[in-house]
Write an enzyme that holds these catalytic residues in place. Structure first.
Site, mmCIF file in Angstrom:
data_model
loop_
_atom_site.group_PDB
_atom_site.id
_atom_site.type_symbol
_atom_site.label_atom_id
_atom_site.label_comp_id
_atom_site.label_asym_id
_atom_site.label_seq_id
_atom_site.Cartn_x
_atom_site.Cartn_y
_atom_site.Cartn_z
ATOM 1 N N HIS A 311 0.859 -1.187 0.000
ATOM 2 C CA HIS A 311 0.000 0.000 0.000
ATOM 3 C C HIS A 311 0.888 1.227 0.000
ATOM 4 C CE1 HIS A 311 -3.042 2.902 1.337
ATOM 5 N NE2 HIS A 311 -3.934 2.026 0.927
ATOM 6 N N ASP A 369 -7.975 -5.116 0.144
ATOM 7 C CA ASP A 369 -8.507 -5.862 -0.997
ATOM 8 C C ASP A 369 -8.159 -7.334 -0.992
ATOM 9 O OD1 ASP A 369 -9.898 -3.846 -2.252
ATOM 10 O OD2 ASP A 369 -8.076 -3.003 -3.102
HETATM 11 N N1 ACO Z 1 4.131 -7.588 -4.863
HETATM 12 C C1 ACO Z 1 5.466 -7.625 -5.037
HETATM 13 N N2 ACO Z 1 6.288 -6.591 -4.854
HETATM 14 C C2 ACO Z 1 5.717 -5.423 -4.475
HETATM 15 C C3 ACO Z 1 4.344 -5.303 -4.264
HETATM 16 C C4 ACO Z 1 3.531 -6.436 -4.474
HETATM 17 N N3 ACO Z 1 2.201 -6.380 -4.286
HETATM 18 N N4 ACO Z 1 4.054 -4.040 -3.908
HETATM 19 C C5 ACO Z 1 5.228 -3.381 -3.885
HETATM 20 N N5 ACO Z 1 6.236 -4.231 -4.230
HETATM 21 C C6 ACO Z 1 7.674 -3.911 -4.265
HETATM 22 C C7 ACO Z 1 8.028 -3.103 -5.497
HETATM 23 O O1 ACO Z 1 8.442 -3.946 -6.554
HETATM 24 C C8 ACO Z 1 9.148 -2.228 -4.981
HETATM 25 O O2 ACO Z 1 10.316 -2.987 -4.948
HETATM 26 P P1 ACO Z 1 11.770 -2.259 -5.150
HETATM 27 O O3 ACO Z 1 11.944 -1.366 -3.971
HETATM 28 O O4 ACO Z 1 12.716 -3.404 -5.175
HETATM 29 O O5 ACO Z 1 11.672 -1.516 -6.454
HETATM 30 C C9 ACO Z 1 8.751 -1.948 -3.523
HETATM 31 O O6 ACO Z 1 7.925 -3.068 -3.133
HETATM 32 C C10 ACO Z 1 7.969 -0.652 -3.340
HETATM 33 O O7 ACO Z 1 6.896 -0.674 -4.286
HETATM 34 P P2 ACO Z 1 6.207 0.620 -4.905
HETATM 35 O O8 ACO Z 1 5.463 0.227 -6.120
HETATM 36 O O9 ACO Z 1 7.193 1.731 -5.002
HETATM 37 O O10 ACO Z 1 5.221 0.987 -3.753
HETATM 38 P P3 ACO Z 1 3.987 1.918 -3.884
HETATM 39 O O11 ACO Z 1 3.752 2.450 -2.539
HETATM 40 O O12 ACO Z 1 4.145 2.902 -4.981
HETATM 41 O O13 ACO Z 1 2.857 0.902 -4.354
HETATM 42 C C11 ACO Z 1 0.906 -0.383 -4.486
HETATM 43 C C12 ACO Z 1 1.731 0.619 -3.644
HETATM 44 C C13 ACO Z 1 0.594 0.225 -5.849
HETATM 45 C C14 ACO Z 1 -0.423 -0.607 -3.764
HETATM 46 C C15 ACO Z 1 1.693 -1.697 -4.616
HETATM 47 O O14 ACO Z 1 2.028 -2.220 -3.362
HETATM 48 C C16 ACO Z 1 0.958 -2.749 -5.445
HETATM 49 O O15 ACO Z 1 1.030 -2.720 -6.670
HETATM 50 N N6 ACO Z 1 0.189 -3.674 -4.783
HETATM 51 C C17 ACO Z 1 -0.601 -4.637 -5.477
HETATM 52 C C18 ACO Z 1 -1.900 -4.000 -5.941
HETATM 53 C C19 ACO Z 1 -2.880 -3.777 -4.814
HETATM 54 O O16 ACO Z 1 -3.129 -4.658 -3.991
HETATM 55 N N7 ACO Z 1 -3.485 -2.574 -4.773
HETATM 56 C C20 ACO Z 1 -4.499 -2.211 -3.779
HETATM 57 C C21 ACO Z 1 -4.037 -1.125 -2.878
HETATM 58 S S1 ACO Z 1 -5.281 -0.805 -1.637
HETATM 59 C C22 ACO Z 1 -6.437 0.207 -2.378
HETATM 60 O O17 ACO Z 1 -6.145 0.902 -3.302
HETATM 61 C C23 ACO Z 1 -7.859 0.222 -1.850
#
Ligand code: ACO
Length: 435
Positions: A311, A369
């Site tokens: 998140h 979610d």
């Molecule tokens: N699975 C695997 N790796 C992940 C995930 C994931 N779900 N989420 C983040 N990471 C990793 C990224 O690859 C990144 O790795 P790095 O540092 O080696 O590059 C690190 O964790 C940070 O990730 P970001 O994308 O920069 O984090 P951000 O805060 O921008 O993303 C997000 C948040 C978009 C929710 C992300 O965690 C994701 O895509 N999750 C899956 C989708 C999801 O469940 N969304 C619902 C959110 S809740 C809502 O909106 C109601």
């Protein structure tokens, strides 16, 4: 840039002797913010923050999130206490008015909302204009926007009574609009609302009942629906809420502003993750395939993410996810679903991920979610309705934030700046001279 104990941050422009003291504004909890509103006038520069991740766009008293600790408070009350002990309409009152209602206030509020559940009969004809296979979010967006065409008497946003009645209308009519979007898509007659039922109960009734036979709403499912609505009611300045505030800052009417919020919520990066969780579980298929899937997620080149994990704000367990998991067990038991393979798979996936260094080191935990798709599927909702349900609940947060903004004397039209990187001034070249 340096900060001082007296609550200011001093910014110095390199290569000049110009500096400016930015006053610090404290919150009741959480980090203070540096007030940059006079920065341009003093240093001739703007701030740059794509995605507004470091920018407080407003002052708000409604919702507080501590992402590191996994805390979500509405008007100071923890989300788990509200989900366990309150109701959606009581939470709506709290978000709108600031305090929990007395019994008399709650009764008056519930009566006020529930007597606005019907749609203008002419609005019913709007649905015929949509293709049968229209996505219900498209229908929701269109019909909510159209509400402003039906309430000319209440578009003066400076009148507190107009704001109150508009909030009632939106909170009351969203379930009816949403249920009718579903009924239209499956070709069944629209069910008119029943004001003798509770808010969530009435929604399930309009979704599932048909005029040809009696329909009894399960109290367990009504309670689960109500709790899902509570968990989605507000989440401070996210994309759709900021959209509502930005639209509202121009003086646009609340129905148009909420339609803008619905459009913003529609995007897969915001409202669509629970659908993606179901798809992912389907692709994994069996517990034996989890280790292979986790390896794929950890390999950056695969571009596969563990959906329902991670998140932007929470770097700890999303407090809503725990309540969702509990609700999931209750719903499956009520539906007589024993040993749901999707739930088993999800729980095992969560267990493995929470013990894996990749997820621990990146602070990736289940979000709201992760379990909600399983619950909604078990309750019989098609995946296309998942974001619609989110919008029904979030309308309460949107309208509360809109009201707070209109009542804030420091409110101005929202107008971000930019750093321009296009061509510098040049003279027009006539077509025949361009070669
Ligand atoms: N699975 C695997 N790796 C992940 C995930 C994931 N779900 N989420 C983040 N990471 C990793 C990224 O690859 C990144 O790795 P790095 O540092 O080696 O590059 C690190 O964790 C940070 O990730 P970001 O994308 O920069 O984090 P951000 O805060 O921008 O993303 C997000 C948040 C978009 C929710 C992300 O965690 C994701 O895509 N999750 C899956 C989708 C999801 O469940 N969304 C619902 C959110 S809740 C809502 O909106 C109601």
């Amino acid at each position: 840039m340096s900060s001082t104990a007296n609550g200011s941050v001093t910014m110095t422009l390199d290569g000049s002797n110009k500096s400016f003291s930015l006053p610090l504004r404290p919150g009741t909890i959480g980090p203070s913010v540096a007030d940059v509103s006079k920065l341009y006038g003093n240093l001739g520069i703007f701030t740059y923050d794509p995605g507004y991740g470091m920018t407080a766009s407003c002052e708000s008293k409604i919702t507080y999130i501590d992402g590191d600790e996994g805390v979500l408070l509405h008007r100071g009350y923890p989300i788990d206490q509200l989900a366990e002990q309150s109701t959606f309409l009581e939470v709506a009152y709290l978000l709108l008015n600031g305090d929990l209602p007395t019994t008399a206030e709650r009764d008056e509020f519930e009566h006020g909302v529930m007597r606005h559940t019907m749609l203008h009969e002419q609005l019913r004809r709007f649905y015929d204009g949509f293709r049968r296979d229209a996505h219900p979010m498209a229908v929701l967006c269109g019909v909510v926007g159209a509400l402003s065409a039906f309430y000319h008497d209440s578009l003066d946003i400076n009148d507190p009574e107009v704001r109150r009645i508009s909030a009632f209308r939106l909170i009351a009519k969203l379930p009816t609009i949403a249920a009718w979007a579903y009924k239209y898509s499956i070709g069944q007659p629209f069910m008119y609302p029943r004001n003798d039922l509770g808010y969530a109960e009435n929604f399930l009734y309009m979704m599932n009942a048909v005029p040809a036979e009696p329909y009894h709403v399960s109290p367990v499912l009504a309670r689960a629906m109500d709790r899902i609505f509570i968990l989605h009611a507000d989440h401070e300045q996210n994309a759709s809420t900021s959209t509502v505030r930005l639209a509202g800052s121009t003086g646009a009417n609340p129905f148009a502003c909420i339609a803008a919020g619905i459009a913003s919520l529609w995007g897969p990066a915001h409202g669509g993750a629970n659908e993606a969780v179901l798809k992912m579980l389907g692709e994994i298929g069996h517990k034996d395939n989890i280790p292979g899937f986790i390896e794929k997620v950890k390999n950056k080149d695969s571009h596969v993410r563990l959906m329902g994990f991670g998140h932007r704000v929470y770097k700890n367990y999303d407090p809503r996810a725990k309540i969702m998991e509990r609700t999931c067990h209750e719903v499956l038991a009520e539906m007589g679903i024993k040993d749901d393979p999707l739930l088993d798979l999800a729980m095992e996936l969560e267990r493995i991920a929470l013990h894996d260094d990749y997820f621990i080191s990146k602070k990736l935990y289940p979000n709201v979610d992760f379990y909600s798709g399983i619950i909604l599927k078990a309750m019989g909702f098609p995946t296309s309705m998942f974001t619609v349900l989110f919008a029904v609940a979030r309308t309460v947060g949107w309208i509360s934030q809109w009201k707070e903004m209109i009542e804030d004397p420091s409110q101005r039209i929202g107008r971000p700046r930019q750093v321009y990187t296009g061509p510098v001034r040049r003279d027009f070249v006539p077509l025949d001279a361009r070669g």
